[in-house]
Design a protein around this motif. Structure first.
Motif, PDB file in Angstrom:
ATOM      1  N   CYS A 196      -7.068   1.607   1.663  1.00  0.00           N
ATOM      2  CA  CYS A 196      -6.607   2.773   0.913  1.00  0.00           C
ATOM      3  C   CYS A 196      -7.766   3.623   0.403  1.00  0.00           C
ATOM      4  O   CYS A 196      -7.665   4.853   0.357  1.00  0.00           O
ATOM      5  CB  CYS A 196      -5.728   2.359  -0.267  1.00  0.00           C
ATOM      6  N   CYS A 250       0.814  -1.214   0.000  1.00  0.00           N
ATOM      7  CA  CYS A 250       0.000   0.000   0.000  1.00  0.00           C
ATOM      8  C   CYS A 250       0.851   1.269   0.000  1.00  0.00           C
ATOM      9  O   CYS A 250       0.391   2.327  -0.409  1.00  0.00           O
ATOM     10  CB  CYS A 250      -0.919   0.026   1.221  1.00  0.00           C
ATOM     11  N   HIS A 300      -6.011  -0.111  -7.523  1.00  0.00           N
ATOM     12  CA  HIS A 300      -5.705  -0.461  -6.145  1.00  0.00           C
ATOM     13  C   HIS A 300      -6.830  -0.015  -5.200  1.00  0.00           C
ATOM     14  O   HIS A 300      -7.229  -0.757  -4.302  1.00  0.00           O
ATOM     15  CB  HIS A 300      -4.378   0.143  -5.699  1.00  0.00           C
ATOM     16  N   CYS A 303      -8.573  -2.307  -2.521  1.00  0.00           N
ATOM     17  CA  CYS A 303      -8.111  -2.174  -1.135  1.00  0.00           C
ATOM     18  C   CYS A 303      -9.027  -1.219  -0.359  1.00  0.00           C
ATOM     19  O   CYS A 303      -9.051  -0.022  -0.627  1.00  0.00           O
ATOM     20  CB  CYS A 303      -6.668  -1.668  -1.126  1.00  0.00           C
TER      21      CYS A 303
HETATM   22 ZN   LIG Z   1      -3.976  -0.337  -0.047  1.00  0.00          ZN
END
Ligand SMILES: [Zn+2]
Lengths: 230, 190
Positions: free
Chosen positions: A48, A15, A41, A45
């Protein structure tokens, strides 16, 4: 790094680069490819994507921070202060007895000084120095045509000082003037018979000094190129 | 009829001081706002606002009409603020250099402030307080970037530091603010 992100999940190594990318995205600095990579991403995720939303909202909140009310008499106070400043400066320009008038302490500088940064002041000082040298050496070391270079150079220095809002234009003017004038200068002094070898040498050294000073000024200007007038 | 800023500047230059009064009326609020956010002190903010208008008045001849008047005024204001903060030693070169070396590492003390949780009824004030609570060097760049709306390069030029350093300062400041405002952000989504 145990102190960081207490409320976050432990930050996964993969990350990391995306954290920085989030900031750059908010700054509008990501390339198309980087953007796609980040979007992929963020979709995968949760950690994030939440961070991204938080960051975006934070910036919205900051940009729209609530107004703080100034004191009710602020505008009137400023207007009075401006009036007394105007009165003082008109007294001074009329050559009345300015000595008896004490300036308000709040005015530490006036004129251009007020809007210039330290760096800009340095640039102007360098320009003026180069201009002075260029002018001063005309009667001492220059043939008629060589003097032209000095004059063009000096004028461009002063023009630059005048065109302070547009350093890029100023820089272009500098370079053009130096190139044009330099050609004149070399040609005219080479064909001149009035000057001895020593005078030519001193002249050359002075030219070098001037060019060095201009170089410094351009360097400073490039560092301080201002975005306000884009 | 409503005069434009440029008209008022022109009139002031020809000696009509009431035109400048109107500019003061128009803009003392945003200028005060900027100064207050920068300096975190009401008295200093009033002082700087007056100083900025006096300097602008003195330099009015050098104001270029193609620039927005408020932008120009903001620039003078933030320069005055930067001078003051420098005098308070908040923008020492060493502290800025140290900043650059730390790079994008998050700062210590970035955990959220439990005190913030208690002020849910005054959400707006919390935003201001979060900004005010930043150390000088962070607050200055945040205020210039997000209140004054100045570009990173312009900030770098005004502070005479590399734009990489400005980016680092902004990065860390935003992370601090996010952490501080986290409790509020959580409240919002509930
Ligand atoms: Zn992430």
């Amino acid at each position: 790094m145990s102190f960081e992100f207490q409320h976050d999940n432990p930050l996964e190594l993969r990350c990391r680069p995306h954290q920085e990318a989030i900031h750059r995205l908010l700054d509008g600095e990501l390339t198309e490819i980087e953007r796609e990579r980040l979007t992929d991403h963020l979709m995968a995720c949760r950690h994030c994507s939440q961070r991204f939303l938080e960051m975006r909202r934070t910036l919205q909140m900051i940009s729209h921070a609530p107004a703080i009310n100034p004191p009710a008499d602020l505008a009137a106070n400023i207007q009075n202060a401006v009036r007394s400043q105007a009165a003082i400066s008109s007294t001074q320009t009329n050559h009345h007895i300015a000595r008896t008038v004490t300036r308000p302490v709040t005015i530490r500088n006036d004129g251009l000084d007020a809007v210039l940064t330290v760096q800009e002041r340095l640039i102007f000082s360098l320009c003026l120095l180069a201009a002075m040298l260029a002018i001063l050496k005309i009667p001492l070391f220059e043939s008629a045509l060589g003097g032209l270079w000095s004059v063009i150079l000096a004028t461009s220095q002063l023009m630059w000082t005048y065109l302070t809002d547009i350093p890029i234009l100023g820089t272009l003017l500098q370079i053009t003037a130096s190139a044009l004038g330099g050609a004149f200068h070399i040609l005219s002094n080479a064909y001149s018979t009035t000057f001895s070898g020593l005078t030519l040498l001193v002249n050359l050294i002075l030219d070098l000094v001037i060019v060095l000073i201009i170089g410094l000024a351009i360097l400073q200007a490039r560092r301080s190129e201002r975005a306000t007038y884009r | 009829m409503e005069w434009s800023d440029a008209d008022l500047v022109q009139q002031t230059l020809t000696g009509k001081i009431t035109a400048y009064d109107e500019l003061v009326n128009r803009y003392h609020r945003p200028v005060y706002q900027l100064a207050y956010r920068m300096l975190d002190n009401r008295e200093d903010a009033s002082d700087v606002t007056q100083d900025a208008f006096l300097r602008a008045f003195a330099a009015l001849g050098s104001y270029r009409q193609h620039a927005n008047f408020l932008t120009w005024l903001y620039k003078i204001t933030s320069n005055v603020c930067i001078d003051r903060i420098r005098a308070r030693r908040g923008l020492q070169p060493e502290s800025l250099e140290a900043e650059r070396e730390k790079g994008f590492e998050p700062a210590a003390g970035m955990e959220s402030d439990p005190e913030m949780l208690s002020i849910r009824d005054d959400l707006e004030d919390a935003v201001g307080r979060a900004v005010q609570s930043l150390p000088d060097r962070y607050r200055v760049v945040v205020v210039m970037r997000y209140l004054e709306g100045v570009s990173v390069n312009e900030i770098a030029a005004r502070l005479a530091i590399p734009s990489g350093t400005v980016k680092t300062l902004l990065y860390r400041a935003r992370e601090m603010l996010r952490s501080k405002l986290r409790p509020l952000l959580a409240l919002e989504t509930k």
